[in-house]
Design a protein around this motif. Structure first.
Motif, PDB file in Angstrom:
ATOM      1  N   VAL A 158     -43.272  76.082  88.866  1.00  0.00           N
ATOM      2  CA  VAL A 158     -41.737  76.108  87.894  1.00  0.00           C
ATOM      3  C   VAL A 158     -41.763  77.413  87.778  1.00  0.00           C
ATOM      4  N   ALA A 159     -42.640  78.451  87.581  1.00  0.00           N
ATOM      5  CA  ALA A 159     -41.985  79.857  87.476  1.00  0.00           C
ATOM      6  C   ALA A 159     -40.780  80.671  89.263  1.00  0.00           C
ATOM      7  N   ARG A 160     -41.926  80.167  89.941  1.00  0.00           N
ATOM      8  CA  ARG A 160     -40.980  80.555  91.235  1.00  0.00           C
ATOM      9  C   ARG A 160     -39.578  79.955  91.382  1.00  0.00           C
ATOM     10  N   THR A 161     -39.728  78.521  90.865  1.00  0.00           N
ATOM     11  CA  THR A 161     -38.406  78.031  91.645  1.00  0.00           C
ATOM     12  C   THR A 161     -36.632  78.276  90.243  1.00  0.00           C
ATOM     13  N   MET A 162     -37.368  78.040  89.629  1.00  0.00           N
ATOM     14  CA  MET A 162     -36.145  78.932  88.096  1.00  0.00           C
ATOM     15  C   MET A 162     -36.128  80.115  88.270  1.00  0.00           C
ATOM     16  N   THR A 163     -34.509  80.416  87.739  1.00  0.00           N
ATOM     17  CA  THR A 163     -34.073  82.340  87.964  1.00  0.00           C
ATOM     18  C   THR A 163     -34.511  82.882  86.962  1.00  0.00           C
ATOM     19  N   PHE A 164     -35.393  82.334  86.165  1.00  0.00           N
ATOM     20  CA  PHE A 164     -36.266  83.560  85.004  1.00  0.00           C
ATOM     21  C   PHE A 164     -36.527  84.574  85.634  1.00  0.00           C
ATOM     22  N   ASN A 165     -35.894  86.126  85.336  1.00  0.00           N
ATOM     23  CA  ASN A 165     -36.652  87.225  86.461  1.00  0.00           C
ATOM     24  C   ASN A 165     -38.454  87.412  85.124  1.00  0.00           C
ATOM     25  N   VAL A 166     -38.040  86.854  83.919  1.00  0.00           N
ATOM     26  CA  VAL A 166     -39.082  87.669  83.578  1.00  0.00           C
ATOM     27  C   VAL A 166     -40.558  87.047  84.370  1.00  0.00           C
ATOM     28  N   PHE A 167     -40.613  85.598  84.124  1.00  0.00           N
ATOM     29  CA  PHE A 167     -41.515  85.190  85.097  1.00  0.00           C
ATOM     30  C   PHE A 167     -42.215  85.177  86.387  1.00  0.00           C
ATOM     31  N   GLN A 168     -40.718  85.752  87.475  1.00  0.00           N
ATOM     32  CA  GLN A 168     -41.550  86.303  88.312  1.00  0.00           C
ATOM     33  C   GLN A 168     -42.230  87.464  88.444  1.00  0.00           C
ATOM     34  N   ARG A 169     -41.358  88.115  87.637  1.00  0.00           N
ATOM     35  CA  ARG A 169     -41.972  89.278  87.871  1.00  0.00           C
ATOM     36  C   ARG A 169     -44.137  89.203  87.009  1.00  0.00           C
ATOM     37  N   VAL A 170     -43.990  88.187  86.125  1.00  0.00           N
ATOM     38  CA  VAL A 170     -45.405  87.895  86.303  1.00  0.00           C
ATOM     39  C   VAL A 170     -45.977  88.418  86.885  1.00  0.00           C
ATOM     40  N   LEU A 171     -45.840  86.943  87.529  1.00  0.00           N
ATOM     41  CA  LEU A 171     -46.484  86.756  88.801  1.00  0.00           C
ATOM     42  C   LEU A 171     -46.710  87.782  89.409  1.00  0.00           C
ATOM     43  N   GLU A 172     -45.657  87.740  90.151  1.00  0.00           N
ATOM     44  CA  GLU A 172     -45.309  89.635  91.186  1.00  0.00           C
ATOM     45  C   GLU A 172     -46.832  90.312  90.500  1.00  0.00           C
ATOM     46  N   GLU A 173     -46.485  90.092  89.139  1.00  0.00           N
ATOM     47  CA  GLU A 173     -47.748  91.604  88.665  1.00  0.00           C
ATOM     48  C   GLU A 173     -49.629  90.898  88.271  1.00  0.00           C
ATOM     49  N   ASN A 174     -49.518  89.793  89.384  1.00  0.00           N
ATOM     50  CA  ASN A 174     -50.543  89.124  88.612  1.00  0.00           C
ATOM     51  C   ASN A 174     -51.491  88.245  87.419  1.00  0.00           C
ATOM     52  N   GLY A 175     -50.445  88.031  86.818  1.00  0.00           N
ATOM     53  CA  GLY A 175     -50.048  87.599  85.525  1.00  0.00           C
ATOM     54  C   GLY A 175     -50.476  86.196  86.178  1.00  0.00           C
ATOM     55  N   LEU A 176     -50.173  85.140  84.472  1.00  0.00           N
ATOM     56  CA  LEU A 176     -50.490  83.684  84.309  1.00  0.00           C
ATOM     57  C   LEU A 176     -48.924  83.413  83.883  1.00  0.00           C
ATOM     58  N   VAL A 177     -48.480  82.691  84.163  1.00  0.00           N
ATOM     59  CA  VAL A 177     -47.551  81.321  83.461  1.00  0.00           C
ATOM     60  C   VAL A 177     -48.171  79.659  82.955  1.00  0.00           C
TER      61      VAL A 177
END
Length: 445
Positions: A158-177
């Motif tokens: 879901v985080a990769r699909t929606m354009t909510f930058n906060v979620f995408q940045r967390v994933l790029e930093e090896n975080g979790l959503v």
């Protein structure tokens, strides 16, 4: 009285020996601080009160006493809360020539006997088993209350699909959503939801909590605009229905897990989903053997230093300790850890390798644990054990929420005894006899 009698009945009938181990021992601090006791006849030297009989019971196995138990008093100088006291009692168990399944069978037998004798109820055995990682992924914690559902949802897709930058940045930093679907939770007010968010920000360091209400008119809430971009995927991932509340937390894994574990309990209490009379045991297995200490900048034992690693991961000890799992297990009842145990290291060379992983030098290992390392050279059988907490068992059996209510003469959360006023000052002559001089005059207090 009934519980301790049931414990003794069970172990005495299964060829265990009840053996007392010393209360004055060498200080080998692990985890919590030791309570130390000055020696009068050995100036400048100290005993410690046992945090557990761990090394003694292992040495009993080396000595050939294959089945041991003890209702043992233990002392830990640590910050207190409702399920901890500076001194507590544990049902200490150790066995030779066993694997994890053998320990589970004995522990389940003991609890079955206790519940039958004390409450007149029969427990279904064997207890459920889930791995540490599965517990974290499903419930957000390693001591889950499994009496109700409300399991966590991974929202990486879901985080990769929606354009909510906060979620995408967390994933790029090896975080979790990750998220949680609260059935019928759309009835919560904005104020109630915001209070839940403030709680996880305050107690767990979460940066925030995104939420969506699923209504007949569509998504509502701060994230509704972005969630509408992939509405079908969001509904499918959460398995959501009209009237539900969808909660989402993003960040470092520890923060996300702790936050959602807390929100899960809040939601269950709000929905009155927790069956108060049900007792649900679950074994948590396959814990990481080490955890990284950011402050000390080194690896620490996740439980204690004497746990046998998984045999097929021994090669990782020197190259990638964070990927090594221990033959560790906890027993959890209704969200409370009742017991912790492991299969032990029975080889000196391997034990010394574990010491090296946590940065312990050979001289330090010899100073702190030389007596135990020497014992291992005499030929130790494979052995393991477990130590259920008697006070926590009594707390849950009696329906209390703090062990202070089931301990005679308990201490407060500051480790103070209201009954006798301890800890207290001692006479100067006592200090002199034990070769102690205070850093400041006690009358300054």
């Amino acid at each position: 009285h009934k519980v301790t009698q049931a414990v003794r009945e069970y172990f005495n009938s299964h060829a265990f020996l009840e053996i007392e181990t010393p209360m004055l021992m060498k200080s080998t601090p692990e985890g919590a601080r030791d309570y130390i006791v000055p020696s009068r006849v050995h100036p400048g030297k100290f005993y410690a009160l046992p945090q557990s009989p761990q090394l003694y019971k292992q040495m009993l196995m080396i000595a050939g006493l294959d089945r041991y138990y003890q209702i043992a008093r233990c002392f830990r100088d640590e910050d207190l809360r409702g399920d901890k006291q500076p001194e507590h009692t544990q049902i200490d168990i150790e066995m030779s020539w066993v694997d994890q399944n053998d320990v589970f069978q004995v522990a389940e037998g003991m609890f079955t006997h206790i519940f039958s004798r004390v409450l007149g109820t029969e427990l279904p055995v064997p207890f459920a088993r889930i791995s540490y990682q599965e517990a974290m992924d499903r419930f957000g914690c390693d001591k889950p209350d499994v009496r109700f559902g409300l399991e966590l949802t991974d929202l990486a897709e879901v985080a990769r699909t929606m354009t909510f930058n906060v979620f995408q940045r967390v994933l790029e930093e090896n975080g979790l959503v990750k998220g949680l679907c609260v059935p019928g939770g759309a009835s919560l007010s904005r104020k109630e939801i915001q209070q839940w968010e403030e709680d996880i920000k305050t107690y767990y360091g979460a940066s925030g909590m995104a939420w969506i209400k699923v209504t007949a008119e569509g998504f509502q809430g701060p994230l509704a605009k972005f969630a509408n971009e992939c509405k079908d995927l969001v509904m499918a991932q959460f398995r959501a229905s009209e009237g539900d509340l969808l909660l989402m937390v993003a960040g470092k894994p520890k923060v996300v897990y702790q936050s959602l574990a807390d929100l899960r309990l809040k939601a269950a209490q709000y929905l009155k989903m927790i069956p108060s009379t049900e007792k649900r045991f679950v074994w948590i297995t396959d814990f990481p053997l080490f955890e990284w200490d950011d402050e000390a900048n080194k690896w620490e034992a996740a439980h204690h230093l004497f746990t046998m690693p998984k045999y097929d991961e021994l090669d990782l000890l020197d190259t990638d300790p964070g990927k090594v799992h221990g033959q560790l297990y906890d027993l959890v009842l209704n969200g409370t850890e009742l017991a912790s145990g492991s299969i032990r290291i029975h080889n000196r060379e391997l034990q010394e390798r574990i010491f090296r992983v946590v940065g312990m030098s050979e001289s330090e290992a010899d100073r702190r644990f030389g007596f135990f390392l020497k014992a291992l050279e005499y030929g130790a059988p494979p052995h393991g054990g477990i130590a259920p907490g008697l006070d926590r068992i009594l707390m849950l059996l009696s329906g209390e929420t703090t062990i202070r209510d089931v301990i005679p003469f308990p201490k407060t959360l500051t480790a103070f005894s209201p009954l006798d006023g301890s800890p207290s000052f001692v006479d100067d002559i006592q200090l002199k006899e034990t070769h102690i001089r205070l850093a400041r005059d006690q009358n300054d207090e």
